[in-house]
Design an enzyme around this catalytic site. Structure first.
Site, PDB file in Angstrom:
ATOM      1  CE1 TYR A 118      -8.827   2.298   8.584  1.00 38.63           C
ATOM      2  CE2 TYR A 118      -9.120   4.458   9.576  1.00 38.63           C
ATOM      3  CZ  TYR A 118      -8.292   3.486   9.050  1.00 38.63           C
ATOM      4  OH  TYR A 118      -6.932   3.698   9.006  1.00 38.63           O
TER       5      TYR A 118
ATOM      6  CD  GLN B 245      -4.726 -13.055  28.593  1.00 42.63           C
ATOM      7  OE1 GLN B 245      -5.663 -12.308  28.345  1.00 42.63           O
ATOM      8  NE2 GLN B 245      -4.721 -14.328  28.258  1.00 42.63           N
TER       9      GLN B 245
ATOM     10  CE  LYS C   1     -15.894 -11.206   7.657  1.00 38.51           C
ATOM     11  NZ  LYS C   1     -16.275 -11.895   6.408  1.00 38.51           N
TER      12      LYS C   1
ATOM     13  CG  ASN D  63      -5.751  -8.442   0.443  1.00 36.71           C
ATOM     14  OD1 ASN D  63      -5.283  -7.310   0.407  1.00 36.71           O
ATOM     15  ND2 ASN D  63      -7.005  -8.701   0.782  1.00 36.71           N
TER      16      ASN D  63
ATOM     17  CG  ASP E 283      -7.493 -11.069   3.354  1.00 36.60           C
ATOM     18  OD1 ASP E 283      -7.222 -10.461   4.415  1.00 36.60           O
ATOM     19  OD2 ASP E 283      -8.562 -10.922   2.742  1.00 36.60           O
TER      20      ASP E 283
ATOM     21  CB  THR F  25      -7.009  -0.972  -0.918  1.00 34.41           C
ATOM     22  OG1 THR F  25      -6.186  -1.311   0.203  1.00 34.41           O
ATOM     23  CG2 THR F  25      -8.445  -1.370  -0.635  1.00 34.41           C
TER      24      THR F  25
ATOM     25  N   GLY G 167       0.819  -1.215   0.000  1.00 30.98           N
ATOM     26  CA  GLY G 167       0.000   0.000   0.000  1.00 30.98           C
ATOM     27  C   GLY G 167       0.849   1.258   0.000  1.00 30.98           C
ATOM     28  CG  PHE G 168       0.408   6.133   0.620  1.00 26.48           C
ATOM     29  CD1 PHE G 168       1.474   6.685  -0.092  1.00 26.48           C
ATOM     30  CD2 PHE G 168      -0.115   6.832   1.698  1.00 26.48           C
ATOM     31  CE1 PHE G 168       2.011   7.921   0.287  1.00 26.48           C
ATOM     32  CE2 PHE G 168       0.402   8.054   2.072  1.00 26.48           C
ATOM     33  CZ  PHE G 168       1.474   8.602   1.372  1.00 26.48           C
TER      34      PHE G 168
END
Ligand code: UDP
Length: 312
Positions: free
Chosen positions: A145, A162, A91, A33, A56, A36, A11-12
């Site tokens: 988002y 944890q 997701k 993936n 992904d 975008t 990506g960017f």
């Protein structure tokens, strides 16, 4: 040689980060993936220390070598993308962050979450320090988002407290620079495309809403400083220089020497009215401060597109 794995590495921001890490002598594994993003962002990289994994992050990540740093950048970060795929956005923030953290735990790697100024929503505090809890509408269009990133922050802290994973959280404010997609819908690439094509610049609302724009090289430097520090609590990374969107449109017109007009269109739902990072913590903890001001950054962006910027 230390190994860094970058999710969303095509990506960017991810591609700039991969390039920077390679320059710093890291082995770099890019996981993406291409939903975008594009391999065009990586095609100039000719380095044996670099590899690309088509994957992904909402699925389990299996890497057959040691990893020292996990930079978790994968996200549908532009409004046009997360509005098109709201469930996928949630997701990526939940399963994707869980898998990236699980990998960091298994590899005993330092983990950096690329979080966002969107965790502050439409802020009622100005500028926004990390201690501010935010004002997010969970059921509005941006919620898929904003809440994904808030959840990702909560999960990161839980893995740290944890499970003992060495984590950090960068809250990234609006960032721009070369290789942003011209149709990604964000204000800067949109205005530049419109100005160069002689089309009207589409300012949403009255243009009085503000944003603070950080040039990508400054941001990447901050991300790596944070990853290499021992900090665990969130750190804002952004340029405190704050502009109205109308001022931004006028600046783009000047730098591009464009005669395009400015037109006003409807303001998107829940569009934050103000945004400016308080970067006191980044300054004190990392010695980080952005160096490239808006006009200079816009000129660099134009130069990277083969255009001649105008001195203003
Ligand atoms: N914006 C605009 N015209 C556009 C694209 C965006 O006026 O063509 C506005 C948008 O409404 C927001 C600001 O510019 O107030 C920044 O939008 P962007 O999508 O770049 O980032 P974000 O809203 O995520 O900060």
């Amino acid at each position: 040689m230390a190994t860094a794995l970058v999710t969303g590495g095509a990506g960017f921001l991810g591609s700039h980060l991969c390039e920077h890490l390679l320059e710093q002598g890291y082995r770099v594994i890019c996981v993406d993936n291409l939903e975008t993003s594009t391999l065009e962002n990586l095609e100039h990289i000719r380095d044996d220390a670099f590899s690309f994994v088509y994957h992904d992050v909402i699925e389990y990540i299996d890497i057959d070598e040691s990893v020292d740093f996990v930079y978790h950048l994968a996200a549908l970060a532009s409004p046009i993308d997360y509005l098109r795929q709201p469930l996928h956005s949630l997701k990526v923030g939940s399963y994707g962050t869980h898998h990236a953290l699980g990998l960091a735990k298994f590899k005993r790697a330092r983990f950096l979450l690329a979080s966002t100024s969107e965790v502050y929503g439409d802020p009622q505090v100005h500028p926004q320090p990390e201690a501010y809890w935010g004002n997010v509408n969970p059921v509005g269009p941006r919620g898929v988002y904003d809440e994904a990133k808030r959840y990702a922050e909560a999960m990161t802290m839980a893995y740290h407290s944890q499970q003992g994973v060495d984590t950090c959280i960068a809250r990234i404010f609006n960032t721009y620079g070369p290789s942003m997609r011209s149709h990604d819908g964000r204000a800067i690439p949109t205005f530049i495309r419109q100005a160069l094509d002689g089309e009207p610049l589409t300012v949403f609302g009255s243009g009085s809403q503000t944003r603070s724009f950080c040039y990508v090289d400054d941001l990447i430097r901050g991300l790596v400083l944070l990853a290499e520090s021992g900090e665990h609590m969130p750190v804002n990374l952004g340029n405190p220089g704050e502009f109205t969107i109308l001022e931004l449109a006028e600046t783009v017109l000047r730098v591009t020497d464009s005669r395009s007009e400015i037109v006003f269109e409807a303001l998107p739902i829940d569009d934050p009215q103000i945004r400016q990072p308080d970067i006191t913590r980044a300054r004190e903890l990392l010695g980080w401060t952005p160096e490239i001001e808006l006009e200079e950054g816009l000129r660099r962006m134009l130069t990277s597109m083969g255009r001649e910027p105008v001195s203003v």
